[in-house]
Design a protein around this motif. Structure first.
Motif, PDB file in Angstrom:
ATOM      1  N   GLY A 121      -4.913  12.857  -0.278  1.00 11.54           N
ATOM      2  CA  GLY A 121      -3.951  11.598  -0.186  1.00 11.54           C
ATOM      3  C   GLY A 121      -4.001  10.977   0.220  1.00 11.54           C
ATOM      4  N   ILE A 122      -4.096  10.139   1.853  1.00 14.38           N
ATOM      5  CA  ILE A 122      -3.099   8.971   2.457  1.00 14.38           C
ATOM      6  C   ILE A 122      -4.298   8.209   1.869  1.00 14.38           C
ATOM      7  N   ILE A 123      -5.524   9.230   2.128  1.00 11.79           N
ATOM      8  CA  ILE A 123      -6.850   7.805   1.611  1.00 11.79           C
ATOM      9  C   ILE A 123      -7.322   7.801   0.623  1.00 11.79           C
ATOM     10  N   GLY A 124      -6.472   8.131  -0.698  1.00 11.98           N
ATOM     11  CA  GLY A 124      -6.634   7.954  -1.972  1.00 11.98           C
ATOM     12  C   GLY A 124      -5.465   6.911  -2.093  1.00 11.98           C
ATOM     13  N   PHE A 125      -4.002   7.087  -1.307  1.00 10.51           N
ATOM     14  CA  PHE A 125      -2.993   6.112  -1.780  1.00 10.51           C
ATOM     15  C   PHE A 125      -4.032   4.634  -0.964  1.00 10.51           C
ATOM     16  N   LEU A 126      -4.487   5.095   0.531  1.00 14.94           N
ATOM     17  CA  LEU A 126      -4.885   3.537   0.823  1.00 14.94           C
ATOM     18  C   LEU A 126      -5.815   2.821  -0.505  1.00 14.94           C
ATOM     19  N   ALA A 127      -6.707   3.994  -0.198  1.00 12.52           N
ATOM     20  CA  ALA A 127      -8.164   2.880  -1.607  1.00 12.52           C
ATOM     21  C   ALA A 127      -7.311   2.272  -2.676  1.00 12.52           C
ATOM     22  N   GLY A 132      -6.032  10.988  -9.152  1.00 11.10           N
ATOM     23  CA  GLY A 132      -5.194  11.171  -8.301  1.00 11.10           C
ATOM     24  C   GLY A 132      -4.954  12.352  -7.946  1.00 11.10           C
ATOM     25  N   LEU A 133      -4.776  13.592  -9.471  1.00  9.21           N
ATOM     26  CA  LEU A 133      -5.558  14.604  -9.485  1.00  9.21           C
ATOM     27  C   LEU A 133      -7.118  15.262  -9.440  1.00  9.21           C
ATOM     28  N   SER A 134      -8.512  13.998 -10.127  1.00  4.89           N
ATOM     29  CA  SER A 134      -9.194  13.798  -9.702  1.00  4.89           C
ATOM     30  C   SER A 134      -9.538  14.186  -8.525  1.00  4.89           C
ATOM     31  N   LEU A 135      -8.809  13.507  -7.887  1.00  4.45           N
ATOM     32  CA  LEU A 135      -9.722  13.006  -6.019  1.00  4.45           C
ATOM     33  C   LEU A 135      -9.706  14.128  -5.586  1.00  4.45           C
ATOM     34  N   GLY A 136      -8.234  15.009  -6.006  1.00  2.54           N
ATOM     35  CA  GLY A 136      -7.965  16.272  -5.337  1.00  2.54           C
ATOM     36  C   GLY A 136      -8.996  17.739  -5.388  1.00  2.54           C
ATOM     37  N   PHE A 137      -9.114  17.259  -7.304  1.00  2.00           N
ATOM     38  CA  PHE A 137     -10.540  18.368  -7.411  1.00  2.00           C
ATOM     39  C   PHE A 137     -11.502  18.431  -6.299  1.00  2.00           C
ATOM     40  N   PHE A 183       6.532  -3.639  -2.683  1.00  2.00           N
ATOM     41  CA  PHE A 183       7.547  -2.344  -3.188  1.00  2.00           C
ATOM     42  C   PHE A 183       6.499  -1.784  -4.610  1.00  2.00           C
ATOM     43  N   ILE A 184       6.145  -2.899  -5.294  1.00  2.00           N
ATOM     44  CA  ILE A 184       5.548  -2.092  -6.466  1.00  2.00           C
ATOM     45  C   ILE A 184       4.216  -2.143  -6.083  1.00  2.00           C
ATOM     46  N   LEU A 185       3.428  -2.471  -5.624  1.00  2.00           N
ATOM     47  CA  LEU A 185       2.004  -2.411  -5.065  1.00  2.00           C
ATOM     48  C   LEU A 185       2.004  -0.830  -4.724  1.00  2.00           C
ATOM     49  N   LEU A 186       2.740  -0.316  -3.511  1.00  2.00           N
ATOM     50  CA  LEU A 186       3.368   1.033  -2.756  1.00  2.00           C
ATOM     51  C   LEU A 186       3.483   2.197  -3.690  1.00  2.00           C
ATOM     52  N   ALA A 187       4.265   1.887  -4.683  1.00  2.00           N
ATOM     53  CA  ALA A 187       4.938   2.315  -5.473  1.00  2.00           C
ATOM     54  C   ALA A 187       4.148   2.615  -7.139  1.00  2.00           C
ATOM     55  N   VAL A 188       3.321   2.075  -7.227  1.00  2.00           N
ATOM     56  CA  VAL A 188       2.310   2.495  -8.323  1.00  2.00           C
ATOM     57  C   VAL A 188       0.910   3.061  -7.391  1.00  2.00           C
ATOM     58  N   SER A 189       0.638   2.908  -6.190  1.00  2.00           N
ATOM     59  CA  SER A 189      -0.492   3.299  -5.031  1.00  2.00           C
ATOM     60  C   SER A 189      -0.007   5.111  -4.574  1.00  2.00           C
ATOM     61  N   PHE A 190       1.900   4.929  -4.720  1.00  2.00           N
ATOM     62  CA  PHE A 190       1.591   6.498  -4.134  1.00  2.00           C
ATOM     63  C   PHE A 190       0.794   7.878  -5.443  1.00  2.00           C
ATOM     64  N   PRO A 191       1.444   7.779  -7.058  1.00  2.00           N
ATOM     65  CA  PRO A 191       1.392   8.632  -7.083  1.00  2.00           C
ATOM     66  C   PRO A 191      -0.472   9.768  -7.194  1.00  2.00           C
ATOM     67  N   VAL A 192      -0.906   8.222  -7.345  1.00  2.00           N
ATOM     68  CA  VAL A 192      -3.229   8.880  -6.412  1.00  2.00           C
ATOM     69  C   VAL A 192      -2.678   9.612  -4.959  1.00  2.00           C
ATOM     70  N   GLY A 193      -1.718   8.954  -4.140  1.00  2.00           N
ATOM     71  CA  GLY A 193      -2.168   9.835  -2.780  1.00  2.00           C
ATOM     72  C   GLY A 193      -0.832  11.343  -3.825  1.00  2.00           C
ATOM     73  N   LEU A 194      -0.165  11.099  -4.097  1.00  2.00           N
ATOM     74  CA  LEU A 194       0.617  12.635  -4.804  1.00  2.00           C
ATOM     75  C   LEU A 194      -0.228  13.247  -5.698  1.00  2.00           C
ATOM     76  N   ALA A 219      -3.444  13.416  -5.180  1.00  2.00           N
ATOM     77  CA  ALA A 219      -4.656  14.518  -5.072  1.00  2.00           C
ATOM     78  C   ALA A 219      -4.333  15.651  -3.994  1.00  2.00           C
ATOM     79  N   VAL A 220      -3.096  15.065  -3.299  1.00  2.00           N
ATOM     80  CA  VAL A 220      -2.433  16.281  -2.058  1.00  2.00           C
ATOM     81  C   VAL A 220      -2.599  17.785  -3.674  1.00  2.00           C
ATOM     82  N   LEU A 221      -2.068  17.219  -4.658  1.00  2.00           N
ATOM     83  CA  LEU A 221      -1.653  18.486  -5.903  1.00  2.00           C
ATOM     84  C   LEU A 221      -2.523  19.102  -6.339  1.00  2.00           C
ATOM     85  N   GLY A 222      -4.089  18.403  -6.357  1.00  2.00           N
ATOM     86  CA  GLY A 222      -5.213  18.543  -7.178  1.00  2.00           C
ATOM     87  C   GLY A 222      -5.672  19.205  -6.064  1.00  2.00           C
ATOM     88  N   SER A 223      -6.019  18.883  -4.745  1.00  2.00           N
ATOM     89  CA  SER A 223      -6.488  19.812  -3.638  1.00  2.00           C
ATOM     90  C   SER A 223      -6.005  21.436  -3.250  1.00  2.00           C
TER      91      SER A 223
END
Length: 241
Positions: free
Chosen positions: A4-10, A115-120, A161-172, A174-178
């Motif tokens: 999740g953290i890696i996906g967020f940073l990517a 992000g889900l595809s990353l978690g899968f 703030f917007i950059l971080l907010a748009v990136s957050f769902p990928v991290g979330l 990824a966690v949900l997908g895993s």
């Protein structure tokens, strides 16, 4: 959690590069209508070459249509709400600020299934192969978000703030997908098509029509085609995930 953290940073890295390129575009092409045309072309190219085919493959025509319909309705509601919230800005800054904010929300919604595809992929050992494409495919999305926000003269802190907010769902995602695996595919398909409906609405009303109203449709179309060519070339050399 680590993926999740890696996906967020990517995602943040790709959006950040897109934001830098948006600043370069803003400094190179002075007329806002030309910038809007390129922005619209980038978004339409991304939609019709990558996101819409992906959504149709995932959901089918009926579910896709339902999601797009509700995305358009949601845009109409947000459009009215944000018009009242931004009345203190001048007209052009209000237009650009609203377009950038709704685009950011739309792409954030689209990023959750990504992000889900990353978690899968984490469960199948494919996650690492998805990271570089995620960075690349967030570059044009970053350009699409930050071009109108730059024109609206949004502060640097709000950009971050917007950059971080748009990136957050990928991290979330990824966690949900895993955790949940590939369950509830219809829900994720509707969510993806919902974001498409919002993006199409923003492109048409807030970007194309707003720019055409200040110049001419043919003038905007010229730059729109240029933007689609840029997006098509990008996706040719860096094909979708």
């Amino acid at each position: 959690m680590g993926m999740g953290i890696i996906g967020f940073l990517a995602t943040a890295s790709g959006l950040g590069v897109g934001g830098i390129l948006a600043t370069i575009f803003k400094g190179t092409i002075r007329k806002a209508a030309a910038i809007n045309g390129i922005c619209a072309g980038i978004l339409l190219g991304l939609l019709f070459i990558e996101i819409i085919p992906e959504s149709l493959q995932l959901s089918g025509v009926m579910i896709f249509g339902i999601g797009v319909f509700w995305g358009i309705i949601a845009f109409s509601v947000l459009h009215g709400f944000m018009h009242g919230e931004m009345e203190s800005m001048n007209f052009q800054r209000e237009q650009h600020g609203r377009a950038g904010a709704i685009l950011a929300l739309s792409i954030a919604i689209h990023n959750l299934p990504l992000g889900l595809s990353l978690g899968f992929g984490e469960t199948t050992g494919m996650s690492s192969s998805l990271l570089f494409p995620i960075i690349l495919h967030n570059i044009p999305e970053g350009m699409a978000i930050f071009i109108p926000l730059s024109l609206a003269k949004i502060s640097f802190k709000r950009h971050i703030f917007i950059l971080l907010a748009v990136s957050f769902p990928v991290g979330l995602g990824a966690v949900l997908g895993s955790v949940i695996g590939a369950s509830y595919p219809i829900f994720w398909a509707i969510l993806l098509s919902f974001s498409i409906g919002m993006i199409i609405s923003v492109v048409w009303k807030e970007i194309i029509m707003e720019a055409a109203g200040r110049t001419s449709f043919l003038y905007v179309l010229k730059y729109l085609i240029l933007g689609m060519f840029v997006m098509g070339s990008f996706l040719f050399f860096f094909p979708p995930i």
